[in-house]
Motif scaffolding. Structure first.
Motif, PDB file in Angstrom:
ATOM      1  N   CYS A   1     -10.107 -61.132  63.212  1.00  0.00           N
ATOM      2  CA  CYS A   1     -11.367 -61.856  63.718  1.00  0.00           C
ATOM      3  C   CYS A   1     -11.695 -61.309  65.327  1.00  0.00           C
ATOM      4  CB  CYS A   1     -11.357 -63.271  64.004  1.00  0.00           C
ATOM      5  SG  CYS A   1     -12.851 -64.147  64.446  1.00  0.00           S
TER       6      CYS A   1
ATOM      7  N   TYR B   1      -9.954 -60.697  71.558  1.00  0.00           N
ATOM      8  CA  TYR B   1     -11.381 -60.606  72.322  1.00  0.00           C
ATOM      9  C   TYR B   1     -11.265 -59.298  73.081  1.00  0.00           C
ATOM     10  CZ  TYR B   1     -13.780 -61.686  76.627  1.00  0.00           C
ATOM     11  OH  TYR B   1     -14.777 -61.676  77.790  1.00  0.00           O
TER      12      TYR B   1
ATOM     13  N   GLU C   1     -21.229 -61.971  62.750  1.00  0.00           N
ATOM     14  CA  GLU C   1     -22.239 -63.051  63.543  1.00  0.00           C
ATOM     15  C   GLU C   1     -22.591 -62.467  64.768  1.00  0.00           C
ATOM     16  OE1 GLU C   1     -19.881 -67.048  63.248  1.00  0.00           O
ATOM     17  OE2 GLU C   1     -18.416 -65.670  62.878  1.00  0.00           O
ATOM     18  N   GLU C   2     -23.586 -61.790  64.855  1.00  0.00           N
ATOM     19  CA  GLU C   2     -24.129 -60.842  65.851  1.00  0.00           C
ATOM     20  C   GLU C   2     -24.651 -62.052  67.155  1.00  0.00           C
ATOM     21  OE1 GLU C   2     -27.605 -57.681  67.244  1.00  0.00           O
ATOM     22  OE2 GLU C   2     -26.694 -57.803  65.168  1.00  0.00           O
ATOM     23  N   GLU C   3     -25.010 -63.105  66.681  1.00  0.00           N
ATOM     24  CA  GLU C   3     -25.337 -64.372  67.712  1.00  0.00           C
ATOM     25  C   GLU C   3     -24.320 -64.799  68.443  1.00  0.00           C
ATOM     26  OE1 GLU C   3     -24.764 -66.399  64.148  1.00  0.00           O
ATOM     27  OE2 GLU C   3     -25.798 -64.360  64.653  1.00  0.00           O
ATOM     28  N   ASN C   4     -23.190 -64.712  67.959  1.00  0.00           N
ATOM     29  CA  ASN C   4     -21.970 -65.078  68.484  1.00  0.00           C
ATOM     30  C   ASN C   4     -20.809 -64.078  68.950  1.00  0.00           C
ATOM     31  OD1 ASN C   4     -22.392 -67.810  67.975  1.00  0.00           O
ATOM     32  ND2 ASN C   4     -21.846 -67.903  65.901  1.00  0.00           N
ATOM     33  N   ALA C   5     -21.515 -62.651  68.746  1.00  0.00           N
ATOM     34  CA  ALA C   5     -20.524 -61.546  69.102  1.00  0.00           C
ATOM     35  C   ALA C   5     -19.097 -61.552  68.454  1.00  0.00           C
ATOM     36  CB  ALA C   5     -20.496 -61.332  70.559  1.00  0.00           C
ATOM     37  N   ARG C   6     -19.228 -61.774  66.955  1.00  0.00           N
ATOM     38  CA  ARG C   6     -18.049 -62.046  66.274  1.00  0.00           C
ATOM     39  C   ARG C   6     -18.114 -61.196  65.075  1.00  0.00           C
ATOM     40  NH1 ARG C   6     -18.090 -67.359  65.494  1.00  0.00           N
ATOM     41  NH2 ARG C   6     -17.133 -67.859  67.447  1.00  0.00           N
TER      42      ARG C   6
ATOM     43  N   GLU D   1     -13.820 -61.097  68.798  1.00  0.00           N
ATOM     44  CA  GLU D   1     -14.692 -61.849  69.612  1.00  0.00           C
ATOM     45  C   GLU D   1     -15.155 -60.946  70.891  1.00  0.00           C
ATOM     46  OE1 GLU D   1     -15.401 -65.055  68.902  1.00  0.00           O
ATOM     47  OE2 GLU D   1     -14.095 -65.905  67.594  1.00  0.00           O
TER      48      GLU D   1
END
Length: 430
Positions: A43, A239, A70-75, A45
């Protein structure tokens, strides 16, 4: 901002503020490749979403890797396969992404499948031969679709066999990073002897540090890199740092105006090579402070500073930024040992000379160095050569000179598609 031209806005006061930049391109694409090699799910981030990273993600999906984006969450979450490519044949398109081109070519060459690698016209001109030569020596088979030694190409994998190779990394350290990252999952590991004068660099150090974080040891004795085979690679939850290269454009505004700029979540602990540019800013008279929010740069009073003589070989992505700052110095600047930027997104040496001359600044190529003599700037429309860093760096000219326009601002989508919006927001807040 029109679609074709960005009109810069001259500032007559110190500019101060706090900005946020997207994740590091270099770390994003390394993390994506290493996650594809991990046996366990990963995962990521803080992922950068840009042209380059979207091409990388699309290529992984076309090869059959399972990703939850999840582009909106940069994930990005990826199912681990231990480096086994789910689809044994197929076609990918790496666009203009040098990291995707080099990293995925190495992955495919050590696979047990057959693939076609397509790319943009820009990427067709960028060097690949040192990587092709090393992979061919290992037993991979390449068929060149257009020009020999360049993409596009077809590749038949060697089944995962590494052997001792030599490599010249003078044109790009991405060749070495690509081989290092795919080596740990092979049975016999890899020994790479570097034949060029340049033996290491900041981006190689990012690669080896990330590999160490994920449990893989890389040995380097000053000339030879060694990676043992059968090493377990685990990315897990990771991250990705903000992009220091992008942060430096905003730090440049502090230099030019005598203002104070903080970039969120950029700290001294960053592993990115462009952190060295902060040392250059100190030479220009800046005060560098690490706050709890991120590194803060306060420019010299009234934006007045002398030119410098600086070797930027190891953080050459900031050559364009330094060239623009040099135009406003009170004495000449020499930027040394950056000849390799001639074979990046464009011939950046020629582009810098052309565009500084266009605004009335004397800039000359002398071997692998740039010599810049400050002067009185005039208005102009800056050509960007489909190069995101030319667009972002040269937008700083408009901070102190009226009538500067940036052609094709959309080329920034390669790494920072919201750059001009963030710039406008900062300027409007002052």
């Amino acid at each position: 901002m029109s679609q074709d031209v960005y009109q810069c806005k001259k500032q007559n006061k110190p500019i101060s503020g706090v900005v946020e930049v997207p994740g590091s391109k270099s770390m994003t694409n390394r993390a994506l490749l290493l996650a594809a090699l991990s046996k366990e799910d990963s995962c990521l981030e803080g992922v950068l979403f840009s042209d380059d990273s979207r091409h990388f993600l699309q290529c992984l999906q076309e090869l059959g890797f399972e990703l939850f984006i999840e582009e909106e969450n940069a994930r990005v979450t990826m199912k681990g396969t231990g480096g086994q490519i789910p689809k044994k044949s197929g076609t990918i398109h790496v666009g203009s992404a040098g990291t995707a081109a080099r990293f995925l070519t190495a992955l495919l060459a050590l696979s047990d499948g057959t693939y076609t690698i397509n790319c943009s016209d820009q990427m067709k001109k960028r060097p690949m031969k040192p990587l092709f030569d090393a992979l061919t020596e290992m037993g991979a088979e390449f068929t060149y679709i257009e020009e020999e030694g360049f993409l596009p190409a077809k590749v038949k994998g060697n089944g995962g066999i590494c052997k001792d190779v030599t490599m010249d990394i003078s044109k790009s350290t991405q060749f070495l990073s690509a081989l290092l990252m795919v080596a740990p999952l092979t049975k016999n590991g890899l020994k790479i002897t570097i034949t060029s004068e340049k033996k290491e660099g900041s981006y190689i150090r990012i690669t080896t540090k990330m590999m160490e974080q994920f449990g893989v040891h890389v040995e380097f004795d000053g000339a030879v890199y060694r990676v043992a085979g059968n090493q377990k690679l685990t990315v897990g939850n990771y991250y990705i740092e903000p992009d220091v290269s992008a942060a430096c454009y905003f730090y440049g505004i502090a230099v030019l105006t005598g203002g104070t700029i903080t970039v969120k979540n950029v700290f001294r602990t960053s592993m990115q090579g462009d952190m060295k540019f902060l040392d250059v800013l100190q030479q220009l008279g800046c005060l560098i402070t690490e706050t709890k929010y991120g590194i803060q740069v306060t420019g010299p009073k009234e934006g007045q500073y002398t030119g410098i003589d600086v070797n930027m070989n190891d953080f050459s992505d900031q050559t364009m930024t330094m060239a623009v700052l040099a135009a406003y110095g009170t004495t000449p600047t020499i930027i040394r040992n950056v000849g390799h930027i001639r074979v990046q997104e464009c011939n950046r040496m020629a582009a810098i000379v052309n565009e500084l001359n266009r605004v009335g600044i004397l800039c000359e190529e002398k071997g692998d160095d740039l010599w810049i003599t400050p002067g009185r700037l005039k208005s102009a429309t800056i050509e960007t050569y489909e190069d995101h860093r030319m667009a972002m760096a040269f937008s700083l000219l408009g901070i102190r000179t009226d009538g500067i326009q940036i052609a094709d601002p959309a080329c920034c989508k390669k790494t920072f598609e919201g750059y001009f919006s963030v710039l406008d927001k900062l300027l409007e807040a002052n």
